[in-house]
Design a protein around this motif. Structure first.
Motif, short mmCIF file in Angstrom:
data_model
loop_
_atom_site.label_atom_id
_atom_site.label_comp_id
_atom_site.label_asym_id
_atom_site.label_seq_id
_atom_site.Cartn_x
_atom_site.Cartn_y
_atom_site.Cartn_z
N UNK A 98 0.81 -1.21 0.00
CA UNK A 98 0.00 0.00 0.00
C UNK A 98 0.85 1.26 0.00
N UNK A 99 2.06 1.18 0.57
CA UNK A 99 2.93 2.35 0.63
C UNK A 99 3.40 2.83 -0.73
N UNK A 100 3.29 1.98 -1.74
CA UNK A 100 3.67 2.41 -3.09
C UNK A 100 2.78 3.53 -3.61
N UNK A 101 1.65 3.75 -2.96
CA UNK A 101 0.73 4.82 -3.37
C UNK A 101 0.78 6.02 -2.43
N UNK A 102 1.72 6.02 -1.49
CA UNK A 102 1.77 7.10 -0.49
C UNK A 102 1.78 8.49 -1.11
N UNK A 103 2.53 8.74 -2.20
CA UNK A 103 2.54 10.10 -2.75
C UNK A 103 1.21 10.54 -3.36
N UNK A 104 0.33 9.59 -3.64
CA UNK A 104 -0.95 9.93 -4.27
C UNK A 104 -2.03 10.25 -3.24
N UNK A 105 -1.84 9.80 -2.01
CA UNK A 105 -2.92 9.79 -1.04
C UNK A 105 -3.52 11.17 -0.80
N UNK A 106 -2.71 12.12 -0.37
CA UNK A 106 -3.26 13.43 -0.01
C UNK A 106 -3.81 14.20 -1.20
N UNK A 107 -3.11 14.26 -2.34
CA UNK A 107 -3.68 15.02 -3.46
C UNK A 107 -4.96 14.40 -4.02
N UNK A 108 -5.06 13.09 -4.05
CA UNK A 108 -6.31 12.47 -4.54
C UNK A 108 -7.44 12.71 -3.54
N UNK A 109 -7.13 12.61 -2.25
CA UNK A 109 -8.16 12.89 -1.25
C UNK A 109 -8.60 14.35 -1.32
N UNK A 110 -7.66 15.26 -1.53
CA UNK A 110 -8.00 16.67 -1.63
C UNK A 110 -8.88 16.96 -2.83
N UNK A 111 -8.78 16.11 -3.86
CA UNK A 111 -9.61 16.29 -5.05
C UNK A 111 -11.00 15.70 -4.87
N UNK A 112 -11.26 15.05 -3.74
CA UNK A 112 -12.62 14.65 -3.42
C UNK A 112 -12.88 13.16 -3.31
N UNK A 113 -11.87 12.32 -3.52
CA UNK A 113 -12.09 10.88 -3.46
C UNK A 113 -11.54 10.29 -2.17
N UNK A 114 -12.26 9.33 -1.64
CA UNK A 114 -11.72 8.51 -0.56
C UNK A 114 -10.63 7.61 -1.15
N UNK A 115 -9.48 7.58 -0.54
CA UNK A 115 -8.38 6.76 -1.00
C UNK A 115 -8.23 5.56 -0.07
N UNK A 116 -8.32 4.37 -0.64
CA UNK A 116 -8.07 3.14 0.10
C UNK A 116 -7.01 2.36 -0.67
N UNK A 117 -5.83 2.25 -0.09
CA UNK A 117 -4.74 1.47 -0.67
C UNK A 117 -4.50 0.26 0.22
N UNK A 118 -4.42 -0.92 -0.38
CA UNK A 118 -4.35 -2.14 0.41
C UNK A 118 -3.04 -2.89 0.20
N UNK A 119 -2.71 -3.75 1.15
CA UNK A 119 -1.78 -4.84 0.93
C UNK A 119 -2.63 -6.05 0.55
N UNK A 120 -2.32 -6.68 -0.57
CA UNK A 120 -3.04 -7.89 -0.91
C UNK A 120 -2.70 -8.99 0.10
N UNK A 121 -3.52 -10.02 0.15
CA UNK A 121 -3.25 -11.12 1.07
C UNK A 121 -1.83 -11.66 0.87
N UNK A 122 -1.13 -11.88 1.96
CA UNK A 122 0.23 -12.38 1.90
C UNK A 122 1.29 -11.32 1.70
N UNK A 123 0.89 -10.06 1.52
CA UNK A 123 1.83 -8.96 1.33
C UNK A 123 1.97 -8.15 2.62
N UNK A 124 3.18 -7.81 2.96
CA UNK A 124 3.52 -6.89 4.05
C UNK A 124 2.65 -7.11 5.29
N UNK A 125 1.66 -6.24 5.53
CA UNK A 125 0.90 -6.30 6.77
C UNK A 125 -0.42 -7.05 6.65
#
Length: 296
Positions: free
Chosen positions: A57-84
Motif C-alpha cells: 500500500x505504501x507504493x501509493x503514499x505520494x498519491x494519497x493526499x492530493x487524490x483525497x484533496x480532489x474529493x475521493x476517498x483513497x483506500x490502498x491495500x496490501x493484498x493477502x500475503x503482502x507486508x501487513x
C-alpha cells in the motif's frame, strides 16, 4: 528486483515514506483482514488502489493526499500475503480469481462510485475483479500492467524463485536480491530509512504468496476482449520507459479496449512514486470524466 517492486528505481524516486493523512485500517478479505491506508469518505466516491507483486500500500503514499484533496476517498491495500496482510500457506490461494475476490469484498465495504486501480500484477488482479462483477466498479485503471501474463527479462528472476524458496524461504530470496543490489549504484544510493521499509515489507511476504502470485502473474491469459465487453471505462497508463510490460504492448492493449491511454514521461514501472504529480493529474482527470450514469 522482482516485478512490481521499487528497489531498483533512482533514490529520489523512492517515495513510499511520503507523509500523508491516511489512517491505518483493515478491510475484510476472503481469508482474513487486509491492511490498508484509508483517508475516510470523500464526496466523489472511492479510489481503491492495488499494489503489484512484492509491493504494498505504501507504493501509493505520494498519491494519497492530493487524490483525497480532489474529493475521493483513497483506500490502498496490501493484498493477502503482502507486508501487513496475513495470507494462507497454500499457493493455490493466490490465483488471480482468489485475489480478485478480495477486491470485490473490499469494494462492497466502500460507498459511492468505486474507481479501481491496479499496478503491475495488481492490474491483472483488478481486471479479474471487474470481469467477475463489472457493475461493482465505476472505472478501471491499469497502471504499468499488461494484456496477459508477464514475459521478458523480469521473468528470469521468477524462474529462480521456487528453488530459493524451497532452499531457504523468503529470507534466502531477500538475501539473494540484496547481493544482486550490491552491484547496482541506484540501489546502494537509496536512503537507509527507505531501504529498511523495503526490506521489512519483503521479508513479511508469505512464501506461498510469492510462489502463487508468481505463477498467477506469468500464467494469466489475454482477457482484453472480455474486459472490453464489460463496458467499464478503462484507463491504460504507464511509464514511458516501462521495463515490465512494454509500452508498445500497453498501447496496443489500450487500442483494443478503446481505452484512454496516457504515457507518463520520466517514469519507468512505478509512476506513482517516480512521477506522482503527473500520475495524480492523469488519474483525477480520468475519474472526473467518467459519466455520472456509469458511476452511479
Amino acid at each position: 528486483m522482482l516485478p512490481g517492486g521499487s528497489e531498483r528505481n533512482a533514490p529520489d524516486d523512492l517515495r513510499q515514506l511520503t507523509p500523508h493523512g491516511a489512517a491505518a485500517a483493515t478491510f475484510e478479505g476472503g481469508t482474513g483482514p487486509l491492511a490498508a491506508l484509508d483517508t475516510g469518505p470523500g464526496p466523489r466516491g472511492s479510489a481503491l488502489l492495488v499494489p503489484g507483486y512484492t509491493g504494498s500500500k505504501e507504493d501509493f503514499a505520494p498519491l494519497v493526499d492530493p487524490v483525497a484533496a480532489a474529493g475521493w476517498r483513497v483506500v490502498a491495500i496490501d493484498q493477502r500475503g503482502q507486508f501487513e496482510s496475513a495470507g494462507p500457506d497454500d499457493p493455490a490461494a493466490y490465483t488471480v480469481d482468489e485475489l480478485a475476490g478480495d477486491l470485490l469484498r473490499v469494494a462492497a465495504q466502500l460507498t459511492g462510485p468505486v474507481h479501481l486501480l491496479g499496478h503491475s500484477f495488481g492490474g491483472l488482479v483488478a481486471r479479474g475483479a471487474v470481469l467477475a462483477d463489472p457493475a461493482r466498479f465505476a472505472s478501471l485503471t491499469l497502471l504499468g500492467s499488461g494484456p496477459a501474463g508477464l514475459t521478458g527479462p523480469r521473468t528470469e528472476l521468477l524462474a529462480h524463485l521456487a528453488p530459493l524458496l524451497d532452499a531457504g524461504g523468503v529470507p534466502l530470496v531477500h538475501q539473494t536480491l540484496e547481493q544482486l543490489a550490491v552491484a547496482d549504484p541506484r540501489a546502494q544510493a537509496v536512503p537507509p530509512a527507505v531501504r529498511d521499509l523495503l526490506a521489512r515489507r519483503f521479508l513479511a511476504n508469505t512464501a506461498a504468496g510469492l510462489s502463487g502470485m508468481a505463477d498467477a502473474m506469468t500464467g494469466e491469459p489475454d482477457r482484453v476482449a472480455q474486459l472490453a465487453e464489460t463496458g467499464v471505462p478503462v484507463l491504460v497508463a504507464h511509464g514511458a520507459d516501462d521495463d515490465a510490460w512494454s509500452p508498445a504492448a500497453q498501447e496496443d492493449m489500450a487500442h483494443r479496449l478503446g481505452a484512454r491511454h496516457e504515457v507518463l514521461a520520466g517514469a519507468v514501472h512505478s509512476p506513482a512514486i517516480e512521477q506522482p504529480a503527473a500520475t495524480v493529474a492523469v488519474l483525477t482527470s480520468f475519474w472526473s470524466s467518467v459519466p455520472a450514469e456509469v458511476s452511479a
